[in-house]
Design an enzyme around this catalytic site. Structure first.
Site, PDB file in Angstrom:
ATOM      1  N   LYS A 110      25.420   9.859 -17.917  1.00  0.00           N
ATOM      2  CA  LYS A 110      25.467   9.431 -16.301  1.00  0.00           C
ATOM      3  C   LYS A 110      26.727   8.627 -16.138  1.00  0.00           C
ATOM      4  CE  LYS A 110      22.530   7.076 -12.656  1.00  0.00           C
ATOM      5  NZ  LYS A 110      21.516   6.213 -12.419  1.00  0.00           N
ATOM      6  N   GLY A 123      31.564  12.122  -9.489  1.00  0.00           N
ATOM      7  CA  GLY A 123      30.824  12.296 -10.539  1.00  0.00           C
ATOM      8  C   GLY A 123      30.944  11.265 -11.615  1.00  0.00           C
ATOM      9  N   ARG A 180      11.634  15.459 -10.716  1.00  0.00           N
ATOM     10  CA  ARG A 180      11.294  14.482  -9.444  1.00  0.00           C
ATOM     11  C   ARG A 180      10.545  15.197  -8.548  1.00  0.00           C
ATOM     12  NH1 ARG A 180      16.843  11.825  -9.692  1.00  0.00           N
ATOM     13  NH2 ARG A 180      17.565  12.400 -11.471  1.00  0.00           N
ATOM     14  N   ASP A 245      13.754  11.691  -4.245  1.00  0.00           N
ATOM     15  CA  ASP A 245      14.560  12.296  -5.513  1.00  0.00           C
ATOM     16  C   ASP A 245      14.561  11.203  -6.376  1.00  0.00           C
ATOM     17  OD1 ASP A 245      16.133  11.281  -3.252  1.00  0.00           O
ATOM     18  OD2 ASP A 245      17.698  11.469  -4.529  1.00  0.00           O
ATOM     19  N   ASN A 246      13.988  10.019  -6.274  1.00  0.00           N
ATOM     20  CA  ASN A 246      14.184   8.915  -7.400  1.00  0.00           C
ATOM     21  C   ASN A 246      12.730   8.670  -7.650  1.00  0.00           C
ATOM     22  OD1 ASN A 246      16.891   8.814  -7.127  1.00  0.00           O
ATOM     23  ND2 ASN A 246      16.861   7.268  -5.447  1.00  0.00           N
TER      24      ASN A 246
HETATM   25  P1  AMP Z   1      21.101   8.168  -5.664  1.00  0.00           P
HETATM   26  O1  AMP Z   1      21.413   7.354  -4.580  1.00  0.00           O
HETATM   27  O2  AMP Z   1      21.663   7.424  -6.954  1.00  0.00           O
HETATM   28  O3  AMP Z   1      19.755   8.527  -5.883  1.00  0.00           O
HETATM   29  O4  AMP Z   1      21.898   9.553  -5.251  1.00  0.00           O
HETATM   30  C1  AMP Z   1      21.668  10.479  -4.714  1.00  0.00           C
HETATM   31  C2  AMP Z   1      22.723  11.735  -4.825  1.00  0.00           C
HETATM   32  O5  AMP Z   1      23.959  11.462  -4.740  1.00  0.00           O
HETATM   33  C3  AMP Z   1      22.215  12.436  -6.227  1.00  0.00           C
HETATM   34  O6  AMP Z   1      22.433  13.754  -6.073  1.00  0.00           O
HETATM   35  C4  AMP Z   1      23.570  11.901  -7.082  1.00  0.00           C
HETATM   36  O7  AMP Z   1      23.672  12.805  -8.044  1.00  0.00           O
HETATM   37  C5  AMP Z   1      24.589  11.865  -6.066  1.00  0.00           C
HETATM   38  N1  AMP Z   1      25.639  10.909  -6.319  1.00  0.00           N
HETATM   39  C6  AMP Z   1      25.674   9.595  -6.388  1.00  0.00           C
HETATM   40  N2  AMP Z   1      26.840   9.081  -6.863  1.00  0.00           N
HETATM   41  C7  AMP Z   1      27.523  10.027  -7.120  1.00  0.00           C
HETATM   42  C8  AMP Z   1      28.870  10.339  -7.416  1.00  0.00           C
HETATM   43  N3  AMP Z   1      29.744   9.044  -7.725  1.00  0.00           N
HETATM   44  N4  AMP Z   1      29.446  11.486  -7.764  1.00  0.00           N
HETATM   45  C9  AMP Z   1      28.725  12.620  -7.374  1.00  0.00           C
HETATM   46  N5  AMP Z   1      27.615  12.395  -7.086  1.00  0.00           N
HETATM   47  C10 AMP Z   1      27.042  11.365  -6.962  1.00  0.00           C
HETATM   48 MG    MG Z   2      18.861   9.453  -7.453  1.00  0.00          MG
END
Ligand code: AMP
Ligand code: MG
Length: 480
Positions: A110, A123, A180, A245-246
């Site tokens: 990650k 990313g 998920r 998605d979580n």
């Molecule tokens: P999360 O809120 O952590 O569940 O993330 C929601 C979405 O945003 C997911 O598809 C993650 O892969 C994407 N995401 C979160 N942070 C980044 C980042 N720094 N770069 C690229 N994608 C991100």
């Molecule tokens: Mg997530």
């Protein structure tokens, strides 16, 4: 010795529209923060010997033999709003290992760089969210709560731009799978019944081999999530971003972004900076889980030959969540109160204590731990307004007396479920601040202490204490 991972990558064998093959980005100067050797052993991994080689491995600079790095695609409801296309935007799955006992685990980096699903993101991850997830996920595992885990953390020698330039890092996450609710939604929204069927078969084979088709899968996931949310609440855990998605199909806690453990109990507590209305507040978690499971049910419908009959059946299954959650939650509370016999009125006794904690400013963890001692009356000292405690204490003592349970048995049972230590926000925050300044000492100390959360230890009294007024953390942030 080079790394040897017992890979068998079943997800990579699914149709190519499930993911994009993607190597992790190389980083400038990998540096080892931590390797979880106990977990590595449990997974049957052979790690390279030197710290440099381990750092290169867990930074994604060296890819172990047999890996098929990929980014998974999914969709999801975020804060109730539909996002038709999400995916691993900052994570790359190396593959699945089959542990010596036959259990299968995803290994994912990650913060591994951009993927086709990165949207506007870079990313990357910085050291804060990485050690936060390391601490919290390992703490949950030690508390006996189903969760993804942390195998390693490394620094990248690069900076990541957030509000300011931060040191970059990569976390190696281990999960029973990364499937998920949003993975199902992705294919359902595209009317891709073939993919949906393949995903359903894959998930059943992997997590619920006894489940009979989509209905059986739905029932099993409802049961797993009811149990999970009850266990979260039993340790005062607030997930913070329960988007679909979580939420995993496996029933493991995933996505340690803005999650937090409560200090003082209040049902409306939430910390996430992006949760404007407290959608994911402590006491809302069961309703939100049920809502998410309704989305899973909807996503499974295209697989059912008789749609109307399926709607009826799935609605009943989702409505059944409340009862299953209540049974799990009441059980958790009964054990927290040291009650061996299951009685109808016990839930009311427990809720009365929670109400009094909310009114009287009781620290959730410390009150229950104090009640678990040989002198439970000391719990009074854990309230800001101790007056609320006395009447409840007498009722609880009377209820305990009816069980004629041996005192030592009560103490032993209660101390095994009421932790002496949780990862408190201010301690985690202090570990992050120190790490940003290059000192990982507090991180290691906190981690070590949290590996044994049910034992009283004289050397960690500071970590067991609630925050001083000026230490209270009011907001937590997404793991970006
Ligand atoms: P999360 O809120 O952590 O569940 O993330 C929601 C979405 O945003 C997911 O598809 C993650 O892969 C994407 N995401 C979160 N942070 C980044 C980042 N720094 N770069 C690229 N994608 C991100
Ligand atoms: Mg997530």
């Amino acid at each position: 010795m080079t790394a040897q991972f017992p890979f068998d990558n079943s997800y990579a064998r699914l149709p190519t529209r499930f993911y994009t093959r993607q190597n992790p980005a190389e980083v400038a100067a990998p540096g080892l923060i931590a390797v979880n050797h106990g977990l590595a052993e449990r997974l049957g991994l052979t790690l390279p010997e030197s710290a440099e080689d381990q750092a290169r491995l867990f930074a994604g600079n060296d890819i172990p033999d047999g890996a098929t790095p990929l980014a998974q695609v999914y969709a999801g409801h975020q804060f109730g709003g539909w996002s038709p296309q999400l995916g691993d935007g900052r994570a790359v799955m190396l593959g699945e290992v089959v542990a010596p006992d036959g259990a299968r685990f995803d290994i994912q980096l990650k913060g591994a760089g951009q993927t086709p699903y990165s949207r506007m993101g870079d990313g990357r991850a910085w050291v804060g969210p990485v050690i936060r997830e390391y601490i919290l996920s390992e703490a949950m595992a030690a508390l006996g709560i189903p969760t993804t885990r942390a195998l390693a953390a490394v620094t990248t020698g690069e900076t990541v731009l957030r509000e300011r330039a931060m040191p970059g890092a990569v976390l190696t996450r281990v999960a029973a799978s990364h499937i998920r609710v949003g993975t199902f939604q992705f294919f359902a929204a595209r009317r891709d019944v073939e993919a949906l069927q393949a995903l359903t078969d894959h998930t059943i084979a992997r997590h619920y081999p006894d489940a009979d088709g989509p209905s059986g899968l739905l029932e099993a996931v409802i049961g797993a999530q009811a149990d999970l949310v009850a266990r979260w609440m039993g340790v005062g855990f607030i997930h913070g971003v329960m988007n679909t998605d979580n939420m995993t199909l496996s029933g493991e806690t995933i996505d340690y972004g803005p999650c937090a453990f409560m200090d003082v109990y209040h049902p409306e507590t939430f910390f996430s900076s992006i949760d404007q209305f407290g959608r994911y507040a402590f006491a809302n978690q069961p309703q939100i889980a049920a809502w998410n499971l309704a989305q899973l049910a909807t996503a499974l419908l295209p697989l059912m030959p008789d749609r109307d009959a399926a709607i009826e059946r799935f609605t009943e299954a989702v409505n059944g969540f409340a009862e299953r959650f209540d049974a799990a939650w009441h059980g958790v509370l009964r054990r927290k109160l040291g009650l061996a016999e299951d009685r109808e009125e016990d839930a009311a006794l427990a809720f009365d204590l929670l109400d009094r904690m909310a009114q009287g400013g009781g620290d959730f963890t410390r009150v229950f731990r104090a009640l678990s001692g040989p002198n439970p009356a000391l719990a009074e000292a854990e309230f800001r307004a101790p007056r609320v405690f006395g009447p409840w204490f007498e009722a609880w003592q009377a209820r305990l007396a009816e069980e004629h349970r041996d005192e030592l048995a009560r103490v032993t049972a209660m101390q095994a479920v009421n932790p002496a230590l949780i990862p408190r926000n201010h301690s985690v925050e202090q570990a992050i601040q120190a790490a940003v300044a290059g000192d990982f000492g507090p991180f290691h100390r906190l981690n070590e202490a949290l590996s044994d959360p049910f034992t009283d230890r004289a050397d960690i009294l500071d970590l067991q204490a609630g925050p001083e007024e000026d230490e209270v953390v009011t907001q937590t942030f997404c793991g970006t």
